[in-house]
Scaffold this active site. Structure first.
Site, PDB file in Angstrom:
ATOM      1  N   ASP A 280      -1.163  -4.072   9.817  1.00 10.56           N
ATOM      2  CA  ASP A 280      -2.526  -4.417   9.423  1.00 10.56           C
ATOM      3  C   ASP A 280      -3.422  -3.398  10.108  1.00 10.56           C
ATOM      4  OD1 ASP A 280      -4.035  -6.242   7.703  1.00 10.56           O
ATOM      5  OD2 ASP A 280      -5.179  -6.607   9.521  1.00 10.56           O
TER       6      ASP A 280
ATOM      7  N   ASN B 105       0.856  -1.188   0.000  1.00 11.38           N
ATOM      8  CA  ASN B 105       0.000   0.000   0.000  1.00 11.38           C
ATOM      9  C   ASN B 105       0.896   1.244   0.000  1.00 11.38           C
ATOM     10  OD1 ASN B 105      -1.403   2.246   1.155  1.00 11.38           O
ATOM     11  ND2 ASN B 105      -3.031   0.869   1.844  1.00 11.38           N
TER      12      ASN B 105
HETATM   13  P1  ITT Z   1      -0.938  -4.105   2.802  1.00 11.85           P
HETATM   14  O1  ITT Z   1      -1.670  -5.312   3.354  1.00 11.85           O
HETATM   15  O2  ITT Z   1      -0.090  -4.436   1.642  1.00 11.85           O
HETATM   16  O3  ITT Z   1      -0.211  -3.340   3.882  1.00 11.85           O
HETATM   17  P2  ITT Z   1      -3.622  -3.088   2.436  1.00 11.85           P
HETATM   18  O4  ITT Z   1      -4.169  -1.812   1.852  1.00 11.85           O
HETATM   19  O5  ITT Z   1      -4.217  -4.377   1.950  1.00 11.85           O
HETATM   20  O6  ITT Z   1      -2.034  -3.068   2.210  1.00 11.85           O
HETATM   21  P3  ITT Z   1      -4.711  -3.597   5.050  1.00 11.85           P
HETATM   22  O7  ITT Z   1      -5.079  -4.992   4.717  1.00 11.85           O
HETATM   23  O8  ITT Z   1      -4.069  -3.332   6.375  1.00 11.85           O
HETATM   24  O9  ITT Z   1      -3.712  -2.987   3.979  1.00 11.85           O
HETATM   25  O10 ITT Z   1      -6.006  -2.715   4.869  1.00 11.85           O
HETATM   26  C1  ITT Z   1      -6.115  -1.517   5.544  1.00 11.85           C
HETATM   27  C2  ITT Z   1      -7.188  -0.675   4.902  1.00 11.85           C
HETATM   28  O11 ITT Z   1      -7.705   0.188   5.923  1.00 11.85           O
HETATM   29  C3  ITT Z   1      -6.578   0.237   3.842  1.00 11.85           C
HETATM   30  O12 ITT Z   1      -6.662  -0.318   2.545  1.00 11.85           O
HETATM   31  C4  ITT Z   1      -7.414   1.501   4.010  1.00 11.85           C
HETATM   32  O13 ITT Z   1      -8.587   1.358   3.261  1.00 11.85           O
HETATM   33  C5  ITT Z   1      -7.758   1.496   5.492  1.00 11.85           C
HETATM   34  N1  ITT Z   1      -6.766   2.316   6.218  1.00 11.85           N
HETATM   35  C6  ITT Z   1      -5.763   1.882   7.033  1.00 11.85           C
HETATM   36  N2  ITT Z   1      -5.034   2.918   7.472  1.00 11.85           N
HETATM   37  C7  ITT Z   1      -5.569   4.014   6.927  1.00 11.85           C
HETATM   38  C8  ITT Z   1      -5.262   5.387   7.007  1.00 11.85           C
HETATM   39  O14 ITT Z   1      -4.217   5.827   7.681  1.00 11.85           O
HETATM   40  N3  ITT Z   1      -6.030   6.237   6.331  1.00 11.85           N
HETATM   41  C9  ITT Z   1      -7.077   5.810   5.617  1.00 11.85           C
HETATM   42  N4  ITT Z   1      -7.441   4.540   5.470  1.00 11.85           N
HETATM   43  C10 ITT Z   1      -6.692   3.638   6.139  1.00 11.85           C
END
Ligand code: ITT
Length: 201
Positions: free
Chosen positions: A73, A14
């Protein structure tokens, strides 16, 4: 070895998170690698908790890189939805959903719900593993309280930032400068704890 001379892989695909990691860790002079440098796909997130998923990601990145790994996560818990989308935040509107798709779905589900019932919090679990078989991962958590706006505002940040209102700042998380967000967010709180733990390793 001091934390300044550490070499680690950041276990995320991400780009929004990655930019935040880079900014938060910049003063420390650690050498940061990204898991994509090692050419493998991301880990499958089959856990039922943020902790399990963060461990799966850190273990995978440590395995493919041979380096210590930091994984994140995270997700958004909405009180009216009994904590959903939670660990499913990135897949809320489908397996390959974009941030815009997820925001639209959440706004739709909350249509007509009054402000006092739109409380929400971002959760972040960070895991540090020294190597892929590390039996005692370092696990740190942070939460950021706010509520869900009725429309998207601002173009900084990533994910649900444009619809997450930061009560103390009277604006959305996407209206904050990155340095401001990185001084108060769920990720910043978890990172502060993690850096404290790493000093003691
Ligand atoms: P990785 O697993 O590769 O790290 P991902 O996007 O799949 O990337 P997650 O499974 O942890 O990551 O999903 C977290 C989701 O929660 C992310 O896609 C965002 O939609 C939301 N999120 C997490 N932190 C955030 C933030 O600081 N601001 C806005 N949305 C956030």
């Amino acid at each position: 070895m001091g934390i300044k001379s550490m070499e680690v892989v950041i276990a995320t695909g991400n780009m929004g998170k990655l930019a935040e990691f880079r900014q938060m860790l910049a003063p420390l002079n650690m050498t940061l690698h990204v898991q994509s440098e090692f050419g493998a796909e991301s880990a499958e997130e089959t856990g039922l908790t943020f902790v399990e998923n963060a461990i799966l990601k850190a273990r995978h990145a440590a395995r493919i890189s041979g380096l210590p790994a930091i994984a994140d996560d995270s997700g958004l818990e909405v009180e009216y939805l009994k904590g959903a989308p939670g660990i499913y935040s990135s897949r809320f509107s489908g397996e390959h959903a974009s941030d815009t798709d997820n925001i639209e779905k959440l706004l739709h589900v909350l249509e007509g719900v009054p402000t006092e019932q739109r409380k929400a919090r971002f959760q972040c679990v960070l895991v540090y593993m020294r190597h892929a078989e590390d039996p005692i991962p370092v696990i740190c958590q942070g939460a950021w309280e706010g509520y869900i706006l009725e429309e998207a505002i601002g173009d900084h940040g990533h994910g649900y930032d444009p619809i997450f209102c930061v009560p103390d700042m009277h604006c959305s998380a996407a209206e904050l400068e990155s340095a401001q967000k990185n001084s108060m967010s769920h990720r910043a709180i978890a990172m502060e704890k993690l850096l404290e733990e790493l000093k003691n390793l």
